[in-house]
Design a protein around this motif. Structure first.
Motif, mmCIF file in Angstrom:
data_model
loop_
_atom_site.group_PDB
_atom_site.id
_atom_site.type_symbol
_atom_site.label_atom_id
_atom_site.label_comp_id
_atom_site.label_asym_id
_atom_site.label_seq_id
_atom_site.Cartn_x
_atom_site.Cartn_y
_atom_site.Cartn_z
ATOM 1 N N TYR A 1 -1.982 0.988 2.010
ATOM 2 C CA TYR A 1 -3.176 0.867 1.254
ATOM 3 C C TYR A 1 -3.829 -0.559 0.386
ATOM 4 O O TYR A 1 -3.359 -1.071 -0.692
ATOM 5 C CB TYR A 1 -2.840 1.803 -0.055
ATOM 6 N N LEU B 1 -10.355 2.855 -3.180
ATOM 7 C CA LEU B 1 -8.771 2.677 -2.411
ATOM 8 C C LEU B 1 -9.311 2.961 -0.597
ATOM 9 O O LEU B 1 -10.072 4.070 -0.632
ATOM 10 C CB LEU B 1 -7.938 3.926 -2.666
ATOM 11 N N SER B 2 -8.273 2.643 0.061
ATOM 12 C CA SER B 2 -8.601 2.665 1.803
ATOM 13 C C SER B 2 -9.018 3.922 2.055
ATOM 14 O O SER B 2 -9.562 3.726 3.348
ATOM 15 C CB SER B 2 -8.366 1.426 2.237
ATOM 16 N N SER B 3 -7.728 4.598 1.379
ATOM 17 C CA SER B 3 -7.446 5.485 1.991
ATOM 18 C C SER B 3 -6.458 7.079 1.033
ATOM 19 O O SER B 3 -6.645 5.949 -0.215
ATOM 20 C CB SER B 3 -6.907 5.903 3.734
ATOM 21 N N SER C 1 5.249 3.467 2.162
ATOM 22 C CA SER C 1 3.889 2.708 1.878
ATOM 23 C C SER C 1 3.917 2.014 0.537
ATOM 24 O O SER C 1 4.534 1.646 0.262
ATOM 25 C CB SER C 1 2.858 3.914 1.175
ATOM 26 N N ALA D 1 -6.617 -1.421 -2.391
ATOM 27 C CA ALA D 1 -6.752 -0.537 -3.572
ATOM 28 C C ALA D 1 -7.047 -1.410 -4.609
ATOM 29 O O ALA D 1 -6.749 -3.194 -4.619
ATOM 30 C CB ALA D 1 -5.775 0.239 -3.606
ATOM 31 N N GLY E 1 -6.128 4.993 8.190
ATOM 32 C CA GLY E 1 -5.877 4.346 7.402
ATOM 33 C C GLY E 1 -4.508 2.890 8.416
ATOM 34 O O GLY E 1 -5.127 2.964 9.457
ATOM 35 N N LEU F 1 1.464 -0.787 -1.182
ATOM 36 C CA LEU F 1 -0.277 -0.643 -2.086
ATOM 37 C C LEU F 1 -0.248 -2.464 -2.050
ATOM 38 O O LEU F 1 0.341 -2.682 -3.078
ATOM 39 C CB LEU F 1 -0.828 0.340 -3.409
#
Length: 401
Positions: free
Chosen positions: A123, A94-96, A214, A125, A103, A216
């Protein structure tokens, strides 16, 4: 109500003291209403659910001391090795993470030629990140292993399947947020297909205006930095952190840059907000005390000044309750005048904060609460001096000059 006319005559004869007291009540009301509203808004912001199994999750950021052509294999090796630890329930790339403070972000539009409709935290992931984080999928599907993509760099710019938050879906399709499922949306003009919608996932920034927006995507970036999110088994967070640290540093030349739980990140993110809340509470309490003290002093001065008048009323048959009621009603009238002025000032101040700081308008219930609070403070402050007035002896008062 027969005391009302004498009270009004008394206030008209001595305007300055009651007027100053009314202005003090007005200022208290203005500050009280706006401060309580800001406190409630900040508390609600801090208490917002991150959307993940926060108590079990921590992030790990470490280096990858390997040749460039080994990055992907070593990433897979680290995920497999950490996932096999006894205190670890799941692990994902997970990038952040929420509240991390850094992020990726993207402009979000429904068509490539559109202007930005909102910002969203992006994100990157792996395919099983929803399970690792404990996200609640409300519509659609999670990623499949076949959709997972590993790249050397620029993972953010790769077109892919997408899981978005419900808040983002509601913003893009306000009439029916479920229409977002299956649509193609653009992240900084790069097309992505919406495969699923989760209830919520907080952005990496606590006070960001788009913190509920957000996305993903199943794209991993295999490079010099290893960024993992680990979910510990229940009640084994400390043990899981120890096991992960020992596993990672067993690799020569590897060092761990960060290993923090999401709870720790959230506490650090909201340090300033919590300090501001404490300051606001101190202002509210101090101002309420000063106002109460001012009301007490004014009432006591008025009683000492009118001892002869009180004695005459007592000699003519006024009961102690009549005297007490008189001063309570006088204070209530002054407080109501102050509240009326305060409502005007509070509305003007709220209009300024809406324009300058993009705060929400104050609901009418806060004005009712502020008026009630000021009235209670005033009545409690005047109660002791009024009770002293009740005990004035008619004989002593009528002999005094």
């Amino acid at each position: 109500m027969k005391d009302l006319l004498p009270i009004l005559k008394t206030l008209r004869a001595s305007k300055l003291g009651p007027l100053l007291l009314a202005l003090q009540v007005a200022i208290t009301f203005t500050v009280l209403v706006n401060a309580i509203f800001m406190i409630v808004e900040k508390q609600q912001m801090i208490a917002r659910d991150s959307g993940i199994a926060q108590a079990q999750i921590f992030r790990v950021v470490a280096n990858q001391p390997f040749a460039e052509d080994e990055y992907e294999a070593r990433l897979n090796e680290a995920i497999a090795g950490i996932g096999a630890l006894s205190a670890v329930e799941a692990v994902s790339y997970l990038s952040s993470v929420p509240y991390a403070g850094w992020g990726a972000i993207d402009e979000v539009t429904k068509r490539p030629e559109d202007r930005k409709e909102t910002w969203a935290a992006t994100y990157m992931a792996d395919a099983k990140v929803l399970e690792t984080l404990g996200l609640t999928l409300v519509l659609g599907e999670t990623f499949s292993q076949a959709e997972e993509l590993t790249v050397a760099y620029e993972a953010q710019a790769q077109p892919s399947e997408l899981v978005i938050t419900q808040a983002l879906a509601e913003l893009l399709y306000p009439d029916d947020w479920q229409q977002a499922l299956g649509k193609t949306i653009y992240l900084t003009q790069v097309p992505h297909h919406v495969k699923g919608i989760v209830e919520r996932m907080h952005a990496p920034w606590g006070v960001w205006h788009a913190s509920e927006m957000s996305v993903l995507k199943p794209v991993r970036e295999a490079g010099k930095v290893l960024t993992l999110v680990v979910r510990a088994k229940p009640e084994q967070l400390a043990e899981a952190r120890t096991q992960v640290r020992d596993y990672l540093i067993a690799t020569p030349k590897r060092h761990i840059d960060y290993m923090e739980s999401v709870d720790e990140l959230k506490a650090r993110t909201y340090e300033r907000e919590n300090a501001a809340l404490n300051t606001l509470w101190m202002v509210v309490l101090a101002l309420s005390f000063v106002t109460a003290f001012g009301i007490f002093g004014q009432a006591r001065f008025a009683i000492l000044k009118r001892r002869k008048q009180i004695g005459v009323r007592r000699a003519l048959g006024a009961s102690r309750w009549h005297v007490l009621r008189y001063f309570l009603m006088e204070n209530a009238l002054i407080t109501c005048l102050g509240v009326f002025i305060g409502v005007v000032l509070a509305i003007l101040l709220n209009e300024y904060t809406i324009t300058r700081f993009e705060l929400n308008p104050i609901p009418s219930s806060y004005f009712a609460f502020g008026a009630l609070a000021c009235l209670i403070i005033g009545q409690l402050a005047v109660l002791f001096p009024a009770a002293q007035a009740c005990r004035v002896s008619p004989a002593i008062a009528t002999r005094s000059v």
